[in-house]
Design a protein around this motif. Structure first.
Motif, PDB file in Angstrom:
ATOM      1  N   UNK A  83       0.817  -1.216   0.000  1.00 28.05           N
ATOM      2  CA  UNK A  83       0.000   0.000   0.000  1.00 28.05           C
ATOM      3  C   UNK A  83       0.853   1.270   0.000  1.00 28.05           C
ATOM      4  N   UNK A  84       2.122   1.127   0.453  1.00 28.04           N
ATOM      5  CA  UNK A  84       3.013   2.288   0.493  1.00 28.04           C
ATOM      6  C   UNK A  84       3.364   2.778  -0.915  1.00 28.04           C
ATOM      7  N   UNK A  85       3.499   1.818  -1.832  1.00 28.75           N
ATOM      8  CA  UNK A  85       4.105   2.136  -3.138  1.00 28.75           C
ATOM      9  C   UNK A  85       3.176   2.928  -4.051  1.00 28.75           C
ATOM     10  N   UNK A  86       3.763   3.868  -4.804  1.00 24.58           N
ATOM     11  CA  UNK A  86       3.051   4.487  -5.932  1.00 24.58           C
ATOM     12  C   UNK A  86       3.132   3.564  -7.137  1.00 24.58           C
ATOM     13  N   UNK A  87       4.221   2.804  -7.190  1.00 27.75           N
ATOM     14  CA  UNK A  87       4.386   1.813  -8.259  1.00 27.75           C
ATOM     15  C   UNK A  87       5.170   0.627  -7.701  1.00 27.75           C
ATOM     16  N   UNK A  88       4.703  -0.581  -8.007  1.00 29.26           N
ATOM     17  CA  UNK A  88       5.521  -1.765  -7.735  1.00 29.26           C
ATOM     18  C   UNK A  88       6.173  -2.145  -9.062  1.00 29.26           C
ATOM     19  N   UNK A  89       7.510  -2.159  -9.059  1.00 28.52           N
ATOM     20  CA  UNK A  89       8.254  -2.500 -10.272  1.00 28.52           C
ATOM     21  C   UNK A  89       8.982  -3.816 -10.020  1.00 28.52           C
ATOM     22  N   UNK A  90       8.668  -4.839 -10.781  1.00 27.71           N
ATOM     23  CA  UNK A  90       9.369  -6.116 -10.600  1.00 27.71           C
ATOM     24  C   UNK A  90      10.374  -6.273 -11.744  1.00 27.71           C
ATOM     25  N   UNK A  91      11.648  -6.179 -11.379  1.00 33.29           N
ATOM     26  CA  UNK A  91      12.722  -6.191 -12.384  1.00 33.29           C
ATOM     27  C   UNK A  91      13.967  -6.810 -11.767  1.00 33.29           C
ATOM     28  N   UNK A  92      14.485  -7.885 -12.274  1.00 34.51           N
ATOM     29  CA  UNK A  92      13.906  -8.655 -13.358  1.00 34.51           C
ATOM     30  C   UNK A  92      12.719  -9.483 -12.884  1.00 34.51           C
ATOM     31  N   UNK A  93      11.786  -9.718 -13.792  1.00 33.38           N
ATOM     32  CA  UNK A  93      10.683 -10.644 -13.523  1.00 33.38           C
ATOM     33  C   UNK A  93      11.027 -11.943 -14.249  1.00 33.38           C
ATOM     34  N   UNK A  94      11.365 -12.973 -13.471  1.00 38.12           N
ATOM     35  CA  UNK A  94      11.792 -14.239 -14.088  1.00 38.12           C
ATOM     36  C   UNK A  94      10.573 -15.067 -14.488  1.00 38.12           C
ATOM     37  N   UNK A  95      10.846 -16.078 -15.258  1.00 39.31           N
ATOM     38  CA  UNK A  95       9.798 -16.992 -15.702  1.00 39.31           C
ATOM     39  C   UNK A  95       9.046 -17.566 -14.499  1.00 39.31           C
ATOM     40  N   UNK A  96       9.806 -17.965 -13.483  1.00 42.26           N
ATOM     41  CA  UNK A  96       9.210 -18.562 -12.285  1.00 42.26           C
ATOM     42  C   UNK A  96       8.308 -17.574 -11.545  1.00 42.26           C
ATOM     43  N   UNK A  97       8.795 -16.343 -11.384  1.00 45.72           N
ATOM     44  CA  UNK A  97       7.998 -15.338 -10.676  1.00 45.72           C
ATOM     45  C   UNK A  97       6.751 -14.981 -11.477  1.00 45.72           C
ATOM     46  N   UNK A  98       6.895 -14.861 -12.792  1.00 46.12           N
ATOM     47  CA  UNK A  98       5.725 -14.535 -13.626  1.00 46.12           C
ATOM     48  C   UNK A  98       4.664 -15.630 -13.496  1.00 46.12           C
ATOM     49  N   UNK A  99       5.127 -16.864 -13.521  1.00 44.72           N
ATOM     50  CA  UNK A  99       4.188 -17.976 -13.428  1.00 44.72           C
ATOM     51  C   UNK A  99       3.474 -17.963 -12.070  1.00 44.72           C
ATOM     52  N   UNK A 100       4.239 -17.702 -10.993  1.00 48.58           N
ATOM     53  CA  UNK A 100       3.620 -17.649  -9.663  1.00 48.58           C
ATOM     54  C   UNK A 100       2.599 -16.512  -9.589  1.00 48.58           C
ATOM     55  N   UNK A 101       2.917 -15.403 -10.238  1.00 49.09           N
ATOM     56  CA  UNK A 101       2.000 -14.264 -10.212  1.00 49.09           C
ATOM     57  C   UNK A 101       0.695 -14.590 -10.925  1.00 49.09           C
ATOM     58  N   UNK A 102       0.810 -15.346 -12.014  1.00 48.73           N
ATOM     59  CA  UNK A 102      -0.401 -15.726 -12.749  1.00 48.73           C
ATOM     60  C   UNK A 102      -1.303 -16.565 -11.860  1.00 48.73           C
ATOM     61  N   UNK A 103      -0.677 -17.466 -11.073  1.00 45.00           N
ATOM     62  CA  UNK A 103      -1.478 -18.443 -10.325  1.00 45.00           C
ATOM     63  C   UNK A 103      -1.772 -18.034  -8.891  1.00 45.00           C
ATOM     64  N   UNK A 104      -1.318 -16.859  -8.488  1.00 50.34           N
ATOM     65  CA  UNK A 104      -1.599 -16.412  -7.120  1.00 50.34           C
ATOM     66  C   UNK A 104      -0.790 -17.153  -6.076  1.00 50.34           C
ATOM     67  N   UNK A 105       0.332 -17.764  -6.471  1.00 47.53           N
ATOM     68  CA  UNK A 105       1.195 -18.417  -5.469  1.00 47.53           C
ATOM     69  C   UNK A 105       1.776 -17.346  -4.569  1.00 47.53           C
TER      70      UNK A 105
END
Ligand code: CTP
Length: 400
Positions: A83-105
């Motif tokens: 809630x603090x952030x004006x922007x959450x920037x995920x860099x680098x976003x790896x394949x594993x992290x992207x996949x977890x984000x899709x599935x709500x892990x």
């Protein structure tokens, strides 16, 4: 410049080799006035140390759900961070992290922060070319876009695997530029005056004939369009071109010859912040211009030529506070020749385009450019439209 003044950026780093660039990213964000906090996945710490990142961000770096004090463990509040952030920037976003984000892990702090974040989320994917191209990753990126995330493009070039292709994380300056555009959609160049030369010049032989070249003006006009979009006042000094442009902040000055271009530039140059010479100015002109049309029965053995004014070199000589950018069109020893023009003409940057690529150059809509900074740092870009090239050029200029 201070284009992210006071903006709160929460940088999430996941574990890929591109994480080694994140200290530079943090420094670039801080230089633009942003307040930066960092959350890392545990595997990101194999690539970059929390100490480096906390030193540069001047904030503690978090990577686990609890602070590691065995006697008195405390909870790292992912909800508050999100809630603090004006922007959450995920860099680098790896394949594993992207996949977890899709599935709500949610098996690390970064993923928990992502799921709690109320702010816009930017993702800078980074992976090897085949992984990036794999349908599962492409589907994940599409899904994440559909969830409302801003998915940044990837860069193309040399990859850690030794292969070459699409999959590199965008360079830190490009990521910063995306955030600057997001927070200041049209204002990066507000209050700035930009002078651009464009198109060919025609050097008259007689009232009918001239010496010219194949330049279309497309690159210069694309630069003008981007500068106007970014809020600049633009003075476009254009040789003969069929390109069209119209904007309240644009002053379009049409000229024909190199001498007319030099004169127009002289009139405006002192008052501008940035000058970009994209014109293909003729290097030679006929020594004399025949008053009447030369008749063929009289024969035309030779046209004696004399050099034109080097408009850009003149700007380099009389430079005060302007940022001065030139172009170099080369067919051999490209980098070396461009670097020598950069020094000789006293430039802050030079855009090299090569005529060796069939889809780059004069009349086509695409271009393949390399931007060389005054400190000789170079950035090469793949073949893209001239409008996209113009964006890349301003991204580089804005880092100066
Ligand atoms: N330029 C200019 N005036 C000239 C010639 C060139 O302002 N009379 C500018 C171009 O707009 C470009 C840069 O100088 O930004 C380099 O142009 P280029 O044609 O690549 O190189 P030249 O300096 O003309 O040298 P050469 O033709 O020998 O490569």
């Amino acid at each position: 410049m201070n284009l992210l003044g006071g903006k709160k950026i929460l940088l999430g780093i996941s574990g890929g080799i591109a994480a080694y660039k994140t200290p530079i990213l943090v420094r670039a964000l801080v230089q633009q006035g942003a307040v930066v906090k960092v959350v890392m996945t545990p595997s990101a710490m194999d690539f970059v140390t929390p100490l480096t990142l906390s030193t540069l961000s001047k904030n503690p770096v978090l990577s686990s759900f609890t602070a590691e004090d065995h006697d008195n463990p405390t909870w790292n509040d992912h909800v508050a961070l999100g809630q603090w952030a004006d922007v959450l920037l995920i860099a680098p976003a790896t394949s594993n992290t992207l996949s977890s984000m899709v599935h709500g892990s949610c098996n690390n702090l970064l993923l928990a922060v992502y799921l709690s974040a109320k702010s816009p989320v930017f993702l800078a994917p980074a992976m090897d070319l085949d992984m990036y191209a794999h349908p599962s990753n492409q589907n994940n990126l599409e899904t994440l876009k559909a969830y409302g995330n801003h998915v940044l493009p990837v860069g193309e070039g040399f990859l850690a695997s030794g292969l070459e292709g699409k999959g590199r994380m965008l360079e830190p300056d490009q990521i910063v530029s995306h955030l600057v555009s997001f927070f200041n959609p049209e204002l990066e160049l507000k209050g700035k005056k930009v002078l651009i030369t464009a198109g060919p010049t025609y050097e008259a032989i007689d009232p009918v004939r001239y010496i010219g070249n194949h330049a279309s003006g497309k690159m210069g006009y694309a630069l003008a369009e981007v500068a106007l979009k970014k809020g600049a006042e633009v003075i476009l000094i254009s040789g003969p071109s069929s390109q069209k442009i119209n904007h309240p902040s644009l002053e379009l000055i049409r000229i024909t010859s190199a001498d007319e271009m030099a004169e127009a530039v002289k009139k405006y140059y002192d008052g501008v912040d940035i000058a970009i010479a994209a014109a293909a100015v003729a290097d030679f002109k006929p020594k004399t211009i025949a008053f009447h049309k030369l008749k063929k029965q009289n024969g035309l053995e030779k046209v004696e030529l004399t050099p034109t004014t080097d408009v850009l070199a003149d700007m380099g000589r009389s430079k005060k506070n302007q940022l001065l950018i030139g172009f170099a069109l080369e067919t051999e020893n490209e980098l070396e020749n461009a670097k020598s023009k950069l020094v000789k003409k006293n430039l802050d940057g030079i855009v090299l385009n090569s005529l060796n690529d069939s889809k780059a150059g004069f009349t086509v809509n695409t271009n393949k450019i390399t931007f060389i900074h005054k400190d000789q740092k170079t950035r090469s870009f793949p073949l893209q439209s001239k409008l996209e090239c113009a964006h890349r050029i301003f991204e580089q200029i804005l880092t100066l």
